[in-house]
Design an enzyme around this catalytic site. Structure first.
Site, PDB file in Angstrom:
ATOM      1  N   SER A 169       0.842  -1.188   0.000  1.00 26.47           N
ATOM      2  CA  SER A 169       0.000   0.000   0.000  1.00 26.47           C
ATOM      3  C   SER A 169       0.881   1.244   0.000  1.00 26.47           C
ATOM      4  O   SER A 169       1.598   1.478  -0.965  1.00 26.47           O
ATOM      5  CB  SER A 169      -0.946  -0.037   1.217  1.00 26.47           C
ATOM      6  OG  SER A 169      -1.788   1.082   1.236  1.00 26.47           O
ATOM      7  N   THR A 170       0.885   2.012   1.082  1.00 28.13           N
ATOM      8  CA  THR A 170       1.668   3.250   1.142  1.00 28.13           C
ATOM      9  C   THR A 170       3.152   2.954   0.902  1.00 28.13           C
ATOM     10  O   THR A 170       3.745   2.128   1.575  1.00 28.13           O
ATOM     11  CB  THR A 170       1.500   3.918   2.509  1.00 28.13           C
ATOM     12  OG1 THR A 170       0.113   3.983   2.831  1.00 28.13           O
ATOM     13  CG2 THR A 170       2.111   5.312   2.506  1.00 28.13           C
ATOM     14  N   HIS A 196      -2.722  -0.935  -3.220  1.00 29.92           N
ATOM     15  CA  HIS A 196      -3.762   0.043  -2.930  1.00 29.92           C
ATOM     16  C   HIS A 196      -3.415   1.350  -3.640  1.00 29.92           C
ATOM     17  O   HIS A 196      -2.413   2.002  -3.302  1.00 29.92           O
ATOM     18  CB  HIS A 196      -3.857   0.307  -1.427  1.00 29.92           C
ATOM     19  CG  HIS A 196      -4.224  -0.898  -0.620  1.00 29.92           C
ATOM     20  ND1 HIS A 196      -4.093  -0.939   0.757  1.00 29.92           N
ATOM     21  CD2 HIS A 196      -4.712  -2.105  -0.974  1.00 29.92           C
ATOM     22  CE1 HIS A 196      -4.479  -2.117   1.202  1.00 29.92           C
ATOM     23  NE2 HIS A 196      -4.866  -2.844   0.168  1.00 29.92           N
ATOM     24  N   MET A 289       0.013   0.882   5.040  1.00 30.14           N
ATOM     25  CA  MET A 289      -0.782   1.209   6.208  1.00 30.14           C
ATOM     26  C   MET A 289      -1.871   0.171   6.411  1.00 30.14           C
ATOM     27  O   MET A 289      -2.458  -0.323   5.461  1.00 30.14           O
ATOM     28  CB  MET A 289      -1.412   2.596   6.014  1.00 30.14           C
ATOM     29  CG  MET A 289      -2.256   3.080   7.177  1.00 30.14           C
ATOM     30  SD  MET A 289      -1.265   3.433   8.642  1.00 30.14           S
ATOM     31  CE  MET A 289      -0.389   4.903   8.074  1.00 30.14           C
ATOM     32  N   ASP A 292      -4.392  -5.076   5.923  1.00 29.57           N
ATOM     33  CA  ASP A 292      -4.736  -5.894   4.762  1.00 29.57           C
ATOM     34  C   ASP A 292      -3.566  -6.826   4.450  1.00 29.57           C
ATOM     35  O   ASP A 292      -2.420  -6.390   4.322  1.00 29.57           O
ATOM     36  CB  ASP A 292      -5.031  -4.993   3.556  1.00 29.57           C
ATOM     37  CG  ASP A 292      -5.655  -5.760   2.406  1.00 29.57           C
ATOM     38  OD1 ASP A 292      -6.183  -6.866   2.629  1.00 29.57           O
ATOM     39  OD2 ASP A 292      -5.612  -5.240   1.276  1.00 29.57           O
TER      40      ASP A 292
END
Length: 348
Positions: A169-170, A196, A289, A292
């Protein structure tokens, strides 16, 4: 008890209306303080030196010094603020992906490129992105030329027996750039990725990654074959699942389960891989973050498979890997620069 200091934010955009909207949205959020605005890249760098913001929201297409130029300048500044890119999907998609690879932490999609009240729609996503960026640990952007050199051939591994699934993600675009550019052209397993990122950007991510590594990287299409030498990136807005018919692996796209907080979901990808590939599944959880991937990692381990996580030292945000590590689900962990040898070891 002393209240925490607010997150200091600088808004950078060449549109006066956009600056007004972003300033208002951020100023109304608890724990954020807009310390100033800048109308272009040079103005932004002057305001960074003057105001010492923690985070800046960054437009990309500006006269003079553009957003990428700002990111390159920030890379050489000690204690530079983290950047949240505010971009429009479509013509700016590839530019936004370049910005993420160059060190921007988060990407927020403008609902419109026009100066209308629809810009207020990005409020919740922008506030959350700024808060995430304030917690992020900056790392140098990878220096990956087009047609990057990769390690020599891999020997002693059986092509196609295992499947590698990756979730991030991030900080994910940077992490994927570093990971995939280090893989050899004869990497013996297909890869399926869940990242993401807002809808409208995954095709540009796949295109950039395809130009920067020895493997074929493409945005997922329903029914595309999973095979060694190919990397399939989940399309933003849909889950990526995998299935197998005899020796042929296929990617599937759909929206179910609808209630997942992320589309694509790392959990959904990992769980589908565990059901089909079982003990031959290798899951990799990179920077990001949230949690998940934790439930998916559990499914992979329950099936006898392998789960690798990125260590805190190289993560932009040590959230997703932390959740897996603290649950005792990681088979092994490594900083990003050591992930490829670890991955190859577990493919043997």
């Amino acid at each position: 008890m002393t209240a925490p200091s607010p997150i200091r934010v600088l808004v950078v955009d060449d549109s006066a209306f956009a600056r007004k909207v972003l300033r208002q949205v951020l100023s109304n959020a608890e724990g954020l303080e807009v310390v100033g605005t800048a109308r272009d890249g040079l103005d932004a760098l002057e305001k960074v030196a003057e105001l010492a913001p923690h985070v800046l929201t960054l437009d990309l297409v500006m006269p003079g010094l553009d957003g990428l130029g700002v990111l390159r300048a920030l890379a050489s500044m000690p204690g530079a603020p983290r950047a949240v890119v505010v971009s429009s999907a479509g013509e700016e998609s590839e530019l936004a992906v370049s910005a993420l690879q160059a060190g921007a932490v988060e990407l927020v999609n403008k609902p419109t490129a026009l100066a209308t009240d629809r810009l207020y729609e990005l409020g919740g996503a922008l506030v959350e992105a700024v808060r995430t960026a304030a917690r992020a640990v900056p790392h140098p952007a990878p220096d990956v030329p087009v047609a990057a050199g990769v390690p020599g051939p891999v020997s002693g591994l059986t092509p196609g027996r295992k499947l590698v699934v990756v979730g991030t993600s991030t900080g994910g675009p940077q992490a994927l750039t570093r990971l995939l550019s280090a893989l050899p052209a004869d990497f013996p397993a297909p890869l399926a990725l869940a990242l993401h990122i807002p809808i409208g950007y995954t095709q540009a991510v796949a295109k950039r990654l395809n130009a920067q590594c020895a493997l074929e990287v493409l945005e997922a299409e329903d029914g595309v074959e999973l095979r060694p030498g190919r990397v399939v990136l989940a399309r933003a807005g849909q889950h990526l699942k995998v299935e197998r018919h005899g020796t042929v692996g296929l990617a599937r796209l759909d929206r179910h389960p609808l209630q997942m907080p992320h589309h694509p979901s790392v959990d959904v990808l990992f769980q589908s891989a565990a059901r089909v590939w079982g003990a031959d599944t290798v899951g990799v959880v990179l920077t990001g973050m949230g949690e998940d991937g934790k439930a998916g990692a559990q499914a992979i381990r329950d099936a006898g498979g392998t789960v690798l996580t990125e260590t805190e030292a190289s993560c932009v945000v040590y959230g997703m890997p932390r959740a897996v590590d603290e649950a005792g689900l990681a088979t092994a962990t490594a900083p990003l620069e050591d992930m490829v040898p670890l991955l190859l070891h577990h493919l043997a």
